[in-house]
Design an enzyme around this catalytic site. Structure first.
Site, PDB file in Angstrom:
ATOM      1  N   TYR A  36       0.857  -1.192   0.000  1.00 42.46           N
ATOM      2  CA  TYR A  36       0.000   0.000   0.000  1.00 42.46           C
ATOM      3  C   TYR A  36       0.889   1.235   0.000  1.00 42.46           C
ATOM      4  O   TYR A  36       1.882   1.295   0.717  1.00 42.46           O
ATOM      5  CB  TYR A  36      -0.889   0.002   1.247  1.00 42.46           C
ATOM      6  N   ASP A  39       9.271   2.918  -0.293  1.00 46.16           N
ATOM      7  CA  ASP A  39       8.243   3.632   0.450  1.00 46.16           C
ATOM      8  C   ASP A  39       8.403   3.268   1.927  1.00 46.16           C
ATOM      9  O   ASP A  39       8.006   2.196   2.376  1.00 46.16           O
ATOM     10  CB  ASP A  39       6.855   3.244  -0.073  1.00 46.16           C
ATOM     11  N   LYS A  46       4.288   9.367   8.601  1.00 40.02           N
ATOM     12  CA  LYS A  46       3.987   8.827   9.938  1.00 40.02           C
ATOM     13  C   LYS A  46       4.918   9.341  11.054  1.00 40.02           C
ATOM     14  O   LYS A  46       4.683  10.424  11.563  1.00 40.02           O
ATOM     15  CB  LYS A  46       3.904   7.299   9.884  1.00 40.02           C
TER      16      LYS A  46
HETATM   17  C1  LIG Z   1       0.475   5.144   5.612  1.00 39.21           C
HETATM   18  C2  LIG Z   1       1.206   4.859   4.374  1.00 39.21           C
HETATM   19  C3  LIG Z   1       1.111   5.702   3.246  1.00 39.21           C
HETATM   20  C4  LIG Z   1       0.150   6.847   3.181  1.00 39.21           C
HETATM   21  O1  LIG Z   1       0.437   7.839   4.106  1.00 39.21           O
HETATM   22  P1  LIG Z   1      -0.737   8.878   4.492  1.00 39.21           P
HETATM   23  O2  LIG Z   1      -0.055   9.817   5.432  1.00 39.21           O
HETATM   24  O3  LIG Z   1      -1.818   8.052   5.111  1.00 39.21           O
HETATM   25  O4  LIG Z   1      -1.155   9.535   3.246  1.00 39.21           O
HETATM   26  C5  LIG Z   1       1.925   5.429   2.164  1.00 39.21           C
HETATM   27  N1  LIG Z   1       2.767   4.400   2.163  1.00 39.21           N
HETATM   28  C6  LIG Z   1       2.884   3.561   3.213  1.00 39.21           C
HETATM   29  C7  LIG Z   1       3.882   2.450   3.168  1.00 39.21           C
HETATM   30  C8  LIG Z   1       2.100   3.763   4.347  1.00 39.21           C
HETATM   31  O5  LIG Z   1       2.187   2.905   5.360  1.00 39.21           O
END
Ligand SMILES: *Cc1c(COP(=O)(O)O)cnc(C)c1O
Length: 473
Positions: A169, A264, A292
């Site tokens: 994701y 990511d 995060k």
């Molecule tokens: C949470 C998350 C996102 C999205 O971040 P948001 O701040 O919710 O937009 C993208 N990539 C990964 C791996 C994530 O865990």
């Protein structure tokens, strides 16, 4: 060790002495009232889908406050929290240093849309201690960071296609809300309405842990793939820990084919260690995205790369990217306060050791009782998998039916004062605010809940099938 636990490990416990009955459900009157109201304002009553408790029992708990490893809901129920706002709260809730720093900065106003020294301070703190990137750009969310990283990759390589992995994701970016079709190498099918098929056609989706599929994709789409994007450690659809060898294979094939490797690290950045999964795997991705933890509980995202690559971002280069609240001073202050704590000597070692003790003890309990249950864990991230497989590395190996067991466990844990994210596909997080006492309490609640889940499983073999989730928080 507590006597009751000792018995469990020596295997001499009297079956009848173990709690097998579900407790009465916690009161949710106030939460129910608030939820009812929220449904008038927001689709599904929430501002992010998984919060709606669709995959677990009951209605969403409305949280009133948090402190350390605890949260309290509107009805006054107290929980030990392992969701941690989905990852950001590595120091626990309401950390005094972050709160004070944010309060101080707020006295001078909250946003200027002009540069402030705080952006420099957070950037310096990060770049001095992260040797994988040279220049960065702050955004306001992880999604924005990923979206921008992809635009950068496309802008630089002058190629359009992106290769992603089933089960990873990357936020709600149009071209990444795409899942695998049938076949080894496929164009994705959109996993949300509202995404043009032509966007999905630019996204190739393959299974994790499958070198042949990646090789075939590069063959089939020679000189068309701008970037391969993977979560540092896939942690949004179970915890799918990849082999180091596989990650290095991705690095090598990207280099060979002239594609960029995007890591990511929105979850894993500052979580597995200050330098995240890239350092853990000893790899240098071309672009890394963060989110995060970096904002200390306030909305911050970031992407970074070499100075040369980042020079393509506007206003220096031709890849446009912007944000009204990017680098917001209040959010920067929270990030500085949080990351400063993480840099203290022994921070990660203590947190990770505490987490391994916790998860190993849960695993020992489950193994001693022959429960088909595995705790996958890395750093301070853990995931409960209801499986008898030794390891799970791809999303295809997750049995959707096993989510029924999580659903029951979630209810039993809530009734015992333990809060996990409301979906069996989500991981849990241990924070530095979880003390040994609370972890011990949590373990006992987990043991009791597992007993109930597996006893009930025996009596209702072949129950209803769970739903695979298509979205995440
Ligand atoms: C949470 C998350 C996102 C999205 O971040 P948001 O701040 O919710 O937009 C993208 N990539 C990964 C791996 C994530 O865990």
């Amino acid at each position: 060790m507590l006597d009751s636990l000792k018995k469990i490990f020596t295997g001499s416990e009297d079956e009848k002495s173990i709690s097998t009955s579900s407790r009465p459900d916690i009161s949710r009157e106030k939460s129910a009232e608030l939820y009812q109201k929220a449904k008038n304002y927001f689709p599904g009553g929430v501002n992010s889908p998984v919060r709606a408790f669709k995959s677990v029992y009951g209605i969403p708990l409305f949280i009133q406050k948090g402190d350390g490893c605890f949260i309290w809901d509107a009805d006054g129920n107290q929980f030990i929290d392992f969701c941690g706002s989905w990852g950001p709260l590595i120091l626990g809730h309401n950390n005094a240093k972050i709160r004070e720093s944010v309060g101080e900065v707020m006295k001078n106003g909250m946003s200027f849309g002009a540069p402030t020294a705080l952006e420099n301070d957070l950037a310096e703190l990060i770049l001095k201690n992260n040797k994988l990137i040279e220049k960065i750009r702050f955004t306001s969310s992880g999604t924005e960071a990923v979206m921008s990283a992809i635009r950068l990759a496309r802008g630089v390589t002058k190629r359009d296609k992106i290769l992603k992995f089933e089960g990873c994701y990357h936020g709600h970016v149009d071209s990444l809300l795409v899942k695998a079709g049938s076949g080894l190498v496929t164009f994705g099918e959109t996993s949300s309405a509202g995404i043009p098929k032509s966007f999905a056609d630019e996204t190739i989706v393959v299974s994790l842990n499958d070198k042949a599929a990646v090789e075939q994709a590069f063959e089939q789409f020679k000189d068309q793939i701008a970037a391969v994007i993977i979560e540092g450690v896939p942690a949004n659809n179970g915890l799918l820990i990849q082999d180091k060898d596989y990650i290095h294979f991705l690095r090598d094939i990207c280099t060979k084919e002239g594609s960029l490797l995007i890591f990511d690290e929105v979850i894993t950045g500052f979580r597995l260690g200050f330098e995240g999964a890239a350092r853990y795997y000893d790899i240098k991705p071309d672009i890394i995205t963060y989110g995060k933890i970096i904002g200390g509980g306030l909305p911050v995202g970031m992407y970074g790369a070499s100075a040369a690559l980042m020079s393509n971002i506007s206003p220096e280069g031709s890849v446009y990217q912007a944000g009204t609240l990017s680098g917001n001073p209040v959010a920067m202050a929270a990030g500085i306060a949080q990351l400063t704590e993480l840099l203290k000597s022994g921070f990660y070692k203590d947190l990770n050791n505490k987490t391994s003790e916790f998860v190993e003890s849960i695993q020992r309990f489950a193994t001693a009782r022959n429960y088909k249950f595995k705790v996958n864990s890395i750093g301070s991230i853990f995931w409960f998998a209801f499986t008898d497989k030794e390891t799970i590395k791809t999303s295809e190996e997750i049995d959707p039916a096993s989510m029924d067991k999580f659903k029951l466990m979630h209810r039993e844990l809530l009734n015992r004062g333990i809060y996990l994210g409301p979906s069996g596909y989500e991981v849990g997080f241990v924070s530095s605010a979880h003390s040994k006492i609370e972890l011990e309490k949590a373990k006992r609640a987990i043991f009791d809940s597992l007993d109930i889940v597996f006893r009930s499983a025996r009596s209702t073999e072949g129950g209803t099938r769970g739903q695979k989730q298509d979205e995440t928080e």
